[in-house]
Design an enzyme around this catalytic site. Structure first.
Site: not given
Ligand code: ADP
Length: 358
Positions: A86-87, A131, A180, A239
């Site tokens: 997302k980032t 975020d 999230t 990640r």
């Protein structure tokens, strides 16, 4: 508290056992001592972003149209579990639009005034990335609706009975919210986003490409099948894939290897007790307890947690989501049941009724 489970089997651990989660090699959130933004490995362009083909096509079109019209695009909401990009996508949007990006997060905004001062200093066309937008305080959320819709912020001047609000017109800008927990966003806020994207876990072939790309950036030469072995252990999450790759690099450095083979991946990651399916010590302890001590289940959460020596919440929020998603465990009204896949993974033959049902 138990969190509502989403269809992906993912449960957010934000308010759950975050401490336990932050210590796991297979955590989808950054773990202790790890940089939150892994700048080195972040792709800068949409072309460099691996996988999620439909989302990339939609977003590509959306950005091209905005560029052609020469306006800041509508606000964008990116929803999905942690670690899926997302980032990274927010940075890519700003890069593709060739505009600056300001980064903040729901928990960093403690008062509506904090947000007002960020908003009132935005330049025309700038991207504001928020975020964990579901964690904004209520008053800030309300201020944000107005700013997103009318490009206006009301600035309070003075204190007490003499205080008054002065409307300040803002230049057009684009908010990118990441969450999230999309379900926790109030509908008026959700309605302000013109483009919403849901990020999903990555299939193995996409993770393999991601590992190959990251290996090139980090200067690691992977032999055939090494990227595949890493992908298998990465739980659908970029990640985690990048983290495991770094640990494999440590192995290669210590063993003076010029190239990394599939067996190096297996050996390096078995040191961290991560098996061929990406299960770690705790995941395996849960499956073993159900199969060996409760004959495959059903077993209640509290009994199961006591057997593995963990809090019920840890088992439920940290461990079970992946086991459910990968089909190792089912939650039934009577309790947790190990599936045929779980029995077989532990080298046991599943009983007939389990084979038929699960
Ligand atoms: P999120 O914001 O969803 O928690 P991030 O955008 O921080 O996730 O991504 C975590 C890491 O994974 C970053 O280092 C990023 O470089 C990498 N990553 C995530 N998605 C992709 C992708 N599709 N292609 C390449 N790298 C990715």
């Amino acid at each position: 508290m138990a969190e509502k489970q989403m269809s992906t089997g993912y449960i957010d651990t934000q308010n759950g056992d975050a401490q336990e989660e932050s210590l796991r090699m297979v955590s989808a959130r950054p773990i202790e001592g790890e940089p939150v933004s892994d700048e080195e490995l972040r792709p800068e362009t949409l072309d460099g972003f691996i996988g999620q083909p439909r989302l990339k096509a939609q977003l590509g079109l959306f950005l091209k149209a905005a560029k052609k019209r020469d306006v800041a695009p509508d606000h964008i909401l990116l929803a999905g579990p942690p670690g899926l990009g997302k980032t990274t996508l927010a940075m890519i949007v700003a890069h593709e639009l060739e505009v600056p990006i300001r980064v903040t997060s729901g928990p960093a905004v403690q008062h509506a005034g904090d947000l007002a001062s960020i908003l009132s200093s935005l330049e025309a066309g700038e991207v504001l990335f928020i975020d964990e937008i579901h964690r904004l305080p209520r008053a800030a959320e309300e201020l944000l609706y107005i700013a997103m819709e009318d490009f206006r912020v009301d600035v309070m001047v003075g204190k007490g009975p003499g205080a008054s609000s002065i409307p300040l017109t803002l230049p057009r800008f684009t908010v990118i919210g990441a969450t999230t927990r999309e379900g926790m966003l109030p509908s008026p806020l959700r309605a302000r986003f013109g483009f919403t994207a849901h990020l999903d876990f990555y299939p193995e072939d996409e993770l393999e490409k991601l590992v190959e790309r990251s290996a090139k950036v980090l200067g690691i030469v992977l032999q055939d099948d090494a990227a595949h072995q890493l992908a298998l252990r990465s739980r659908g999450t970029p990640r985690i894939a990048n983290r495991l790759l770094r640990r494999v690099r440590d192995w290669a450095i210590v063993h003076d290897l010029d190239q990394v083979g599939p067996d190096d991946v297996k050996q390096a990651l078995s040191l961290y007790q991560i098996d061929s399916e990406g299960l770690d010590r705790l995941d395996l302890a849960v499956l073993k307890a159900i199969v060996n001590s409760f004959d495959g289940g059903p077993v209640g959460l509290n009994n199961l947690a006591a057997m593995v020596g963990e809090e019920a919440e840890t088992v439920e929020t940290v461990c079970e989501p992946y086991l459910v998603r990968e089909g190792f465990l089912v939650r039934t009204p009577k309790g947790r049941v190990a599936t045929s896949k779980a029995w077989e993974h532990l080298g046991r033959k599943p009983p007939e009724d389990v084979m038929k049902l699960f």
